[in-house]
Design an enzyme around this catalytic site. Structure first.
Site, PDB file in Angstrom:
ATOM      1  N   GLY A  97       9.874  -3.455  -8.203  1.00  0.00           N
ATOM      2  CA  GLY A  97      10.623  -2.252  -8.610  1.00  0.00           C
ATOM      3  C   GLY A  97      12.112  -2.411  -8.341  1.00  0.00           C
ATOM      4  N   GLY A 135       5.771   4.973  -8.353  1.00  0.00           N
ATOM      5  CA  GLY A 135       6.573   3.761  -8.574  1.00  0.00           C
ATOM      6  C   GLY A 135       5.662   2.548  -8.730  1.00  0.00           C
ATOM      7  N   HIS A 136       4.648   2.457  -7.841  1.00  0.00           N
ATOM      8  CA  HIS A 136       3.699   1.338  -7.959  1.00  0.00           C
ATOM      9  C   HIS A 136       2.906   1.449  -9.268  1.00  0.00           C
ATOM     10  CE1 HIS A 136       3.963   1.558  -3.402  1.00  0.00           C
ATOM     11  NE2 HIS A 136       4.262   0.303  -3.648  1.00  0.00           N
ATOM     12  N   ASP A 186      14.261  -1.464  -4.960  1.00  0.00           N
ATOM     13  CA  ASP A 186      14.594  -2.463  -3.940  1.00  0.00           C
ATOM     14  C   ASP A 186      15.389  -3.576  -4.614  1.00  0.00           C
ATOM     15  OD1 ASP A 186      13.143  -1.273  -1.681  1.00  0.00           O
ATOM     16  OD2 ASP A 186      11.410  -1.605  -2.951  1.00  0.00           O
ATOM     17  N   ARG A 238       7.950   5.686   2.015  1.00  0.00           N
ATOM     18  CA  ARG A 238       8.569   6.339   3.186  1.00  0.00           C
ATOM     19  C   ARG A 238       8.868   7.819   2.944  1.00  0.00           C
ATOM     20  NH1 ARG A 238      10.752   0.843   3.905  1.00  0.00           N
ATOM     21  NH2 ARG A 238       9.915   0.121   5.898  1.00  0.00           N
ATOM     22  N   GLY A 286       0.838  -1.204   0.000  1.00  0.00           N
ATOM     23  CA  GLY A 286       0.000   0.000   0.000  1.00  0.00           C
ATOM     24  C   GLY A 286       0.868   1.247   0.000  1.00  0.00           C
TER      25      GLY A 286
HETATM   26  O1  PAF Z   1       8.314  -4.100  -1.835  1.00  0.00           O
HETATM   27  C1  PAF Z   1       7.329  -4.252  -1.082  1.00  0.00           C
HETATM   28  O2  PAF Z   1       6.398  -3.445  -1.048  1.00  0.00           O
HETATM   29  C2  PAF Z   1       7.293  -5.464  -0.163  1.00  0.00           C
HETATM   30  O3  PAF Z   1       8.559  -5.805   0.275  1.00  0.00           O
HETATM   31  C3  PAF Z   1       6.559  -6.670  -0.778  1.00  0.00           C
HETATM   32  C4  PAF Z   1       7.286  -7.180  -2.006  1.00  0.00           C
HETATM   33  C5  PAF Z   1       5.137  -6.291  -1.151  1.00  0.00           C
HETATM   34  C6  PAF Z   1       6.507  -7.808   0.242  1.00  0.00           C
HETATM   35  O4  PAF Z   1       5.839  -7.426   1.406  1.00  0.00           O
END
Ligand code: PAF
Length: 276
Positions: free
Chosen positions: A144, A33-34, A147, A184, A28
């Site tokens: 993404g 980015g999402h 990470d 964040r 969430g």
């Molecule tokens: O990147 C994230 O948001 C989290 O690490 C994920 C992949 C959803 C796992 O909780």
């Protein structure tokens, strides 16, 4: 959009979907980015599923689990607007019911960088991603590149456990000053937000030095650290120049390399990386 908050209803909703099925797991706090992940998954698949689950298992005792941005109503509206077909929004009890006692541990790739600063973090990530992939059984799952270590760990686990999903890694989306979008970033006050540009500046410095022919990773790490030290609101957790696949620190650069870093901006810890 169908919203399922139990494993049983999600499985039922997935029974007759058109393949290929794309899946975007999230915690969430949805941002650009999402959206890039969702849009790519949308283009490449016939059906699109996403999950929203703030996974307690990947937060350490000192981490920000209790304050992590949560706005289910707005996140679901975003998923719906983006044309997501199925949203999986399990509770903690649904994912980790009483008696739950299995962990997925990916070896050496989990121990360095983020894993060193946040012990147990990747055990939590691998466990939840393994569960999500087992529940959703997508053809492709999208993560993404910001990470980076997570993508490397998830790829290893998916291959090792024959989970059958292709792991697709998409480029980092950045603000105009280079700051990578992250849930964040919402913690930053205006002064911290301005200071946070130092992460990308340090990465660009690494890329510039490499472009000028510098092959000594120590010199690159030092220059990155010096630059960050000039920003009073920033404190380095780690700076790394590593092999992008093994994530091992390099002694000399004679092939692909990735510069990555974790930096505290006030009380907010941010990470980023760049191929150099
Ligand atoms: O990147 C994230 O948001 C989290 O690490 C994920 C992949 C959803 C796992 O909780």
């Amino acid at each position: 959009m169908k919203v399922a908050d139990t494993v049983a209803t999600m499985r039922e909703a997935l029974r007759l979907v058109n393949r290929p099925l794309g899946f975007v797991p999230t915690m969430g706090g949805l941002h650009e980015g999402h959206l890039a992940l969702i849009r790519r998954a949308q283009r490449e698949n016939s059906t699109l599923a996403a999950s929203i689950f703030v996974n307690p298992a990947q937060f350490g005792p000192q981490d920000d689990f209790s304050t992590y941005p949560r706005d289910m109503t707005s996140d679901l509206a975003i998923l719906e607007d983006e044309g997501v077909d199925l949203a999986f929004t399990p509770s903690t009890g649904e994912m980790y019911p009483d008696g739950f006692d299995t962990r997925v541990e990916v070896g050496a790739l989990s121990d360095c960088l983020e894993g060193k600063s946040r012990p147990g973090h990747f055990r939590g990530v691998a466990t939840v991603v393994c569960k999500l992939l087992s529940i959703v059984r997508p053809d492709r799952a999208y993560f993404g590149r910001k990470d980076l270590q997570q993508t490397v760990v998830v790829k290893r686990m998916t291959a090792d456990l024959n989970l059958g999903a292709e792991v697709v890694v998409t480029p980092t989306v950045r603000e105009p000053d280079g700051l990578a979008f992250s849930s964040r970033n919402a913690y930053l006050n205006p002064k911290e937000r301005a200071a946070a540009a130092v992460l990308h500046l340090a990465l660009r410095t690494a890329a510039r030095l490499r472009g000028e022919g510098v092959a000594d990773p120590r010199r690159i790490r030092e220059e990155m650290e010096k630059l960050i030290a000039r920003e009073p609101l920033a404190a380095v957790d780690y700076v790394s120049v590593a092999d992008p696949e093994s994530l091992e620190e390099l002694d000399t650069i004679d092939g692909p390399a990735v510069a990555s870093l974790a930096v505290w901006i006030g009380k907010t810890r941010l990470i980023d990386n760049l191929s150099i």
